[in-house]
Design a protein around this motif. Structure first.
Motif, PDB file in Angstrom:
ATOM      1  N   GLY A 300       0.785  -1.222   0.000  1.00  0.00           N
ATOM      2  CA  GLY A 300       0.000   0.000   0.000  1.00  0.00           C
ATOM      3  C   GLY A 300       0.820   1.276   0.000  1.00  0.00           C
ATOM      4  O   GLY A 300       0.262   2.372  -0.054  1.00  0.00           O
ATOM      5  N   GLY A 301       2.156   1.160   0.042  1.00  0.00           N
ATOM      6  CA  GLY A 301       2.994   2.347   0.069  1.00  0.00           C
ATOM      7  C   GLY A 301       3.690   2.588  -1.253  1.00  0.00           C
ATOM      8  O   GLY A 301       3.652   1.762  -2.159  1.00  0.00           O
ATOM      9  N   THR A 302       4.361   3.739  -1.376  1.00  0.00           N
ATOM     10  CA  THR A 302       5.062   4.090  -2.604  1.00  0.00           C
ATOM     11  C   THR A 302       6.526   3.688  -2.577  1.00  0.00           C
ATOM     12  O   THR A 302       7.171   3.636  -3.614  1.00  0.00           O
ATOM     13  N   GLY A 303       7.039   3.437  -1.376  1.00  0.00           N
ATOM     14  CA  GLY A 303       8.447   3.086  -1.279  1.00  0.00           C
ATOM     15  C   GLY A 303       9.358   4.249  -0.987  1.00  0.00           C
ATOM     16  O   GLY A 303      10.570   4.074  -0.870  1.00  0.00           O
ATOM     17  N   GLY A 304       8.800   5.465  -0.846  1.00  0.00           N
ATOM     18  CA  GLY A 304       9.609   6.617  -0.492  1.00  0.00           C
ATOM     19  C   GLY A 304      10.454   7.143  -1.632  1.00  0.00           C
ATOM     20  O   GLY A 304      10.317   6.735  -2.788  1.00  0.00           O
ATOM     21  N   THR A 305      11.363   8.050  -1.314  1.00  0.00           N
ATOM     22  CA  THR A 305      12.216   8.687  -2.309  1.00  0.00           C
ATOM     23  C   THR A 305      13.264   7.709  -2.809  1.00  0.00           C
ATOM     24  O   THR A 305      13.945   7.049  -2.021  1.00  0.00           O
ATOM     25  N   ARG A 306      13.402   7.617  -4.122  1.00  0.00           N
ATOM     26  CA  ARG A 306      14.357   6.694  -4.720  1.00  0.00           C
ATOM     27  C   ARG A 306      15.443   7.412  -5.516  1.00  0.00           C
ATOM     28  O   ARG A 306      16.423   6.776  -5.905  1.00  0.00           O
ATOM     29  N   LEU A 307      15.272   8.700  -5.770  1.00  0.00           N
ATOM     30  CA  LEU A 307      16.197   9.395  -6.656  1.00  0.00           C
ATOM     31  C   LEU A 307      16.289  10.863  -6.277  1.00  0.00           C
ATOM     32  O   LEU A 307      15.267  11.501  -6.003  1.00  0.00           O
ATOM     33  N   ALA A 308      17.524  11.387  -6.259  1.00  0.00           N
ATOM     34  CA  ALA A 308      17.758  12.827  -6.116  1.00  0.00           C
ATOM     35  C   ALA A 308      18.473  13.295  -7.379  1.00  0.00           C
ATOM     36  O   ALA A 308      19.386  12.619  -7.872  1.00  0.00           O
TER      37      ALA A 308
END
Length: 411
Positions: A300-308
């Motif tokens: 149910g989540g997006t997985g948070g930040t993966r890229l800067a």
């Protein structure tokens, strides 16, 4: 889903005229494709590079509508081709198991379940009219031989395959036929689409692999079907290292890589990351919590930040992501924060992505890595890296209990 399918995954409801299939066969091109229409990408962020005319451009502001976008279930037909100069010694079911479900599972993990590649292999061999040696199959294939091969293959399969039912087409040659060269495996694009069964065939994946095949080779070739570029460097004389640009760090660089998950930039392009998972870095100092790329998001989540992303010019950017031993990266021998440069005007094979080595004086994993100098490229906790030629400093401040990295970026 495919229409009117038998259990073997092919359509036998009618026999179609081969004449219509052969339209535009003279317009073959191995590595180029006329630019397709732009499709707006609602996930584009302020730091998104624009898509250019470069082959497989890594611009992410729009999608090239000439390619299928892997944001849903896509259906792939696998057609097995035999030749009159060799009787196949490997069954089609065994060859199917060389590629599936492994390829589908690779993309399911890479996309965090957002994309499903559904395979529909034929159950029997389709006979080609000419011996395998008649087509001149090799890596740098003469256009005439390649055109003849595809013309014969489409015509031979057309009586049994409804091409309009599929998004991806794989032609798999008998791996033991005398004229088959495993180095010739590639995606063939068409300057003008082929018309078959009332649909446009814009590209076909031609597979000439040995049995068993190279690891992840079909994932690499399928990546081209989704407009991803080659990330390896091909020496002009064919000798020397091919993996100097990205090493082990993306399957589009090497199918043998220890950490072959697609770069976060590629996942952004393909629609598997949205703008909420991309931090656009502005001037000054900022903190970013980066989840390891291969780590599956919670239910149910997006997985948070993966890229800067730090823009360095109209057509270039520095990308920062975390890599750990999870998912497609489960065989990696190093973990940490990976830094790489992206250029939207560099064509496939021309270095659109270059990994920046945070430890240029050392190498690692010499017994398993495709390019040991980049195997230890990621930054570890407590390390700081200044991007060569840029006023950008990246420091890995901490790693949380969940495995995420706290990264400080100063521009």
């Amino acid at each position: 889903m495919p229409r009117q399918q038998t259990p073997g995954g092919v359509d036998r409801s009618r026999v179609r005229s081969a004449a219509a299939v052969l339209t535009s066969m003279t317009a073959l091109a191995a590595m180029s494709l006329v630019a397709g229409p732009a499709v707006a990408d609602t996930g584009a962020a302020p730091c998104a590079l624009t898509r250019t005319a470069a082959h497989h451009s890594l611009g992410v502001d729009t999608w090239n509508g000439a390619y299928p976008k892997p944001e849903r279930t896509l259906d792939a037909v696998m057609v097995f081709l035999s030749f009159p100069d060799h009787r196949p010694t490997v069954g089609t079911e065994e060859l199917t198991s060389d590629y599936f479900p492994a390829t589908s599972e690779f993309f399911a993990r890479a996309s965090y379940g957002r994309f499903r590649l559904a395979s529909h292999p034929m159950k029997r061999w389709v006979p080609m009219p000419q011996p395998s040696t008649a087509y001149g199959i090799q890596r740098d294939w003469a256009p005439e031989g390649r055109a003849a091969y595809l013309r014969d293959a489409v015509a031979a399969a057309d009586a049994e395959v409804d091409f309009s039912a599929y998004d991806v087409v794989y032609f798999v040659a008998d791996p033991n036929a005398p004229g088959v060269d495993s180095d010739a495996t590639k995606v063939v694009n068409f300057d003008r689409p082929l018309r078959a069964d009332g649909t446009d065939l814009r590209r076909i994946v031609t597979v000439f692999e040995r049995h068993p095949p190279d690891r992840n080779v079909l994932a690499h070739e399928t990546g081209h079907v989704f407009d991803l570029p080659d990330l390896y460097h091909r020496p002009s004389d064919g000798k020397g290292d091919w993996d100097t640009y990205v090493g082990d760090w993306d399957v589009m660089g090497s199918q043998f890589g220890m950490a072959p998950d697609l770069f976060a930039w590629h996942k952004w392009k393909l629609g598997w990351l949205d703008s909420s998972q991309v931090d656009c870095v502005r001037s000054g100092t900022s903190l970013h919590t980066l989840q390891p790329l291969g780590q599956a998001p919670p239910t149910g989540g997006t997985g948070g930040t993966r890229l800067a992303v730090i823009r360095t010019g109209p057509g270039s950017a520095i990308a920062v992501e975390a890599r750990g031993s999870a998912g497609n990266d489960g065989d990696t021998c190093t973990e940490g924060v990976l830094v790489y440069r992206v250029r939207n005007e560099a064509s496939s094979g021309g270095g659109p992505i270059e990994v920046l080595d945070a430890h240029p004086g050392t190498e690692a994993c010499w017994d398993r890595s495709v390019y040991p100098p980049l195997a230890d490229a990621p930054l570890e906790v407590g390390e700081t890296f200044t991007v060569p030629g840029e006023r950008i400093t990246i420091e890995v401040a901490d790693r949380t209990q969940s495995g995420a990295y706290t990264v400080k970026i100063t521009t």
